[in-house]
Design an enzyme around this catalytic site. Structure first.
Site, PDB file in Angstrom:
ATOM      1  CG  HIS A  81     -10.956  -2.777  -4.736  1.00  0.00           C
ATOM      2  ND1 HIS A  81      -9.746  -2.942  -5.375  1.00  0.00           N
ATOM      3  CD2 HIS A  81     -10.651  -2.298  -3.501  1.00  0.00           C
ATOM      4  CE1 HIS A  81      -8.762  -2.591  -4.565  1.00  0.00           C
ATOM      5  NE2 HIS A  81      -9.296  -2.203  -3.414  1.00  0.00           N
ATOM      6  CG  HIS A  87      -6.224  -1.017   5.651  1.00  0.00           C
ATOM      7  ND1 HIS A  87      -5.332  -0.044   5.240  1.00  0.00           N
ATOM      8  CD2 HIS A  87      -6.826  -1.464   4.523  1.00  0.00           C
ATOM      9  CE1 HIS A  87      -5.416   0.090   3.927  1.00  0.00           C
ATOM     10  NE2 HIS A  87      -6.321  -0.763   3.476  1.00  0.00           N
TER      11      HIS A  87
END
EC number: 1.11.1.21
Length: 728
Positions: free
Chosen positions: A92, A259
């Site tokens: 991020h 993920h």
């Protein structure tokens, strides 16, 4: 009773109704004065690159490895390992990058500041950074927050058994928020049909944005506007990841690789979550999102509102993501917080619980995860990665390195022992200089040759500007080094007047060849150097034409890139849609031309005075695109005079718009009505905007002749060397 006790003290500096409140459309010059020495606490002679070189990087990584499993009671680690949290933090930090203007990204450590520190997509990353404080405190100035955030993500991956592609330091911290356009919405996570939407047409995302909603990094994990449609979500994924310079293969690798680790958090309703860091109380000390659900942490944590763990190995690299994606059919369900997510049909309980070793769960996925199976192009790549784990690992390693280093610019800025040896096309490689550089005598001789070549001052100046002004301070791309102005796509850009440019380059190449052929001992001049040198010769001649003697500084050392070293598609985003310095607009835009000028100036790291001097000088030197006469307020072209300012400020001239769009103006003699000049919005803003007019008055004064010439030369030299990181 004193006046002080009678009257509340509510008139602090900076408070009250602001100019922006009164005049919301007023041109904002503040972005030109961000990140100055006034906000930087470091000593004037502090050199971060030198400080980083003294850092024991291995020791930092050792401390980070230890932190990964040192779970803290105040914010316990999922599965006893902070790896997933730190991967998300680094992702991020870097993932705000967008190609359209190069803004965003990990450089500067902007995740520490508003608005990013309080974005809905960054919930709980305040805790991640706070976990890092003891390490940052230990190593102090030798590692920036910007570098530490990315290094921590790398170490997190390595601590979970993944071999990364490498790591480079060199990101210098900023000390105040960037002023970046993140969208016009006034509500976090505003849907696409709301006021000030970033979407138009069927689903066309506004440029330069690279996220689907205000406060998200990329896409809504529940699907477009929260609609759980994996195929429709694939459209959003492809659009947003492409705007971050990722192709389909890199996109699949990043989503699946990221993920593989950790989990999402949605233990209870979002109504239990308190204010974000920027709105939280002083007692929270920069933290936010304090939750009243259960303990508010660990098993009770609420972050995205989704409650998903993708793999049976959330703290270990594996191919489980694809195994689960393709082994099961998926049914729509909701998280405890009420968010749309998917659970595997007829699957056993194979997923470990993050905090209770006696519990297991069925595999779960996000809507955007299923896009990798149900979008045909993504599905093909996903199956290949599923069947070829080594290929997947390599693709993720490379994509992760690109994600976390895309905004750093060329390899010349990379620092540290973990910099990979391989040169990558997206780094805009430039060959190392392999010849003896020209000296002062050669510089003087080459200037004379250029001035005798038949090329005009306008041609010399325009070509040098076109070469250098592609630079973007945001992602450190572009610039004169490499001489890519002679290569596709730059040689064909409309703003560069391709036919005219080809003639100039051919002449300069002739000068280059004649010089190089005459040398012995391996001395050469690159075309990249010669283009800049020719521009310097043009500026010096123009100053001489105005009766001012100047010397434009010149430092050789640029090299010439090849077409094979140039990614045409990636380079295309550097094409100016507007360049107010050349009075160029490719199309009509909703954003006023003067605002686009300021945006361009900010990308060139210019101050308002530097921008003013350059516009005024380039106009009289004939650098307008297409040889347009707008703004050429002089009858002495190719002389470096202050005529632009003198004539703009002349009250004997009355200006009136002559186009329906109010973007072309005529200046008529007040006495005779005769047309004296034509100008653009960019030209007239220097007489209209109070702050710019104040600067124009400095340069338009009777005593400004020499000052203007020298200020122009200083700003010009700055632009010519913006990409010379070897000189820093």
């Amino acid at each position: 009773m004193s006046n002080e006790t009678k009257c509340p003290f509510n008139h602090t500096a900076g408070g009250g109704t602001t100019n922006k409140d009164w005049w919301p459309n007023q041109l904002n010059l503040n972005i030109l004065h961000r990140h100055s020495a006034l906000s930087d606490p470091m000593d004037k002679d502090f050199d971060y690159a030198e400080a980083f070189k003294k850092l024991d990087l291995a020791a930092v990584k050792k401390d980070l490895h230890a932190l990964m499993t040192a779970s803290q009671d105040w914010w316990p680690a999922d599965f006893g390992h902070y790896g997933g949290l730190f991967v998300r933090m680094a992702w991020h930090s870097a993932g705000t990058y967008r190609t359209a203007d190069g803004r965003g990204g990990a450089g500067g450590g902007q995740q520490r500041f508003a608005p990013l520190n309080s974005w809905p997509d960054n919930v709980s990353l305040d805790k991640a950074r706070r976990l890092l404080w003891p390490i940052k405190q230990k190593y102090g100035r030798n590692i920036s927050w910007a570098d530490l955030l990315i290094l921590t993500g790398n170490v997190a991956l390595e601590s979970m058994g993944f071999k990364t592609f490498g790591y480079a330091g060199g990101r210098v911290d900023t000390w105040e928020p960037d002023d970046v356009y993140w969208g016009s919405e006034k509500i976090w996570l505003e849907l696409s049909g709301g006021p000030n939407s970033r979407y138009s047409g069927k689903r066309d995302l506004e440029s330069p944005l690279a996220a689907v909603q205000m406060g998200l990094i990329y896409v809504n994990p529940e699907g477009p506007d929260g609609t759980p449609d994996p195929v429709a979500a694939a459209h959003d994924i492809r659009e947003t990841f492409a705007r971050m310079a990722m192709n389909d293969e890199e996109t699949v690798a990043l989503i699946a690789g990221g993920h593989t680790f950790g989990k999402t958090h949605g233990a209870g309703p979002a109504s239990n979550v308190g204010a974000e860091p920027e709105a939280a109380g002083l007692e929270e000390q920069g933290l936010g999102w304090k939750s009243t659900f259960g303990t508010g942490k660990g098993k009770d944590a609420i972050t995205s509102g989704l409650e998903v763990t993708w793999t049976s190995t959330p703290t270990q690299w594996s191919n489980d993501f694809f195994k689960h994606l393709f082994s099961y059919e998926w049914e729509l369900t909701k998280s405890p917080a009420g968010a749309h997510q998917w659970v595997a049909k007829d699957a056993g309980d194979v997923i470990p619980d993050a905090f209770d070793a006696s519990k297991k769960h069925r595999p779960t996925m996000l809507t955007t995860d299923l896009s990798l199976r149900f979008d045909p192009a993504y599905e093909k790549i996903s199956r290949r990665f599923y069947e070829n784990p080594a290929e997947f690992a390599d693709a993720f390693a490379r994509a992760w390195f690109k994600l976390t280093h895309r905004d750093m610019g060329p390899r010349a800025r990379y620092l540290g022992p973990d910099v990979p040896a391989e040169h990558l096309l997206w780094q805009d490689p430039i060959p190392a200089v392999d010849h003896k550089l020209i000296d002062d005598a050669d510089v003087a001789a080459l200037k004379a040759k250029v001035l005798a070549s038949g090329l005009s001052v306008s041609q010399l100046v325009s070509t040098a500007w076109a070469s250098a002004a592609t630079f973007r301070g945001s992602d450190k791309r572009g610039g004169a080094n490499g001489a890519r102005i002679r290569l596709a796509p730059q040689k064909d850009w409309e703003v560069n007047r391709p036919a005219e440019l080809a003639k100039v380059l051919a002449t300069l190449e002739g000068v280059q060849k004649a010089f190089n052929d005459a040398q012995t001992g391996g001395k050469k001049v690159s075309l990249a150097d010669l283009i800049v040198l020719a521009g310097a010769a043009g500026v010096e001649q123009a100053a001489k034409n105005a009766g001012v003697a100047v010397t434009v500084p010149f430092a050789p050392g640029r090299a010439d890139a090849t077409q094979e070293e140039t990614d045409i598609e990636a380079m295309a985003v550097l094409e100016p849609v507007a360049d107010g310095f050349r009075n160029f607009l490719k199309h009509a835009y909703q954003t006023p031309a003067e605002a686009l000028l300021v945006d361009k100036a900010q990308l060139l790291t210019l101050t308002a005075p530097e921008m003013t001097a350059l516009v005024g000088g380039l106009r009289v030197l004939g650098a307008n695109a297409g040889d347009a006469k707008q703004g050429v307020f002089t009858d002495r072209p190719e002389a470096l005079t202050n005529d632009f300012f003198v004539n703009l400020l002349d009250m004997g001239t009355e200006w009136k718009p002559v186009s329906a769009a109010n973007d072309v103006f005529e200046g008529r003699d007040r006495a005779t009505g005769q047309v004296k000049w034509t100008g653009s919005r960019v030209d007239l803003i220097f007489g209209s905007h109070a702050q710019l007019r104040a600067l124009a008055e400095v340069y338009g004064s009777a005593d400004a002749k020499e000052k203007f010439a020298h200020d122009f030369v200083a700003a010009w030299n700055k632009v010519m060397n913006l990409d010379r990181f070897d000189l820093a």
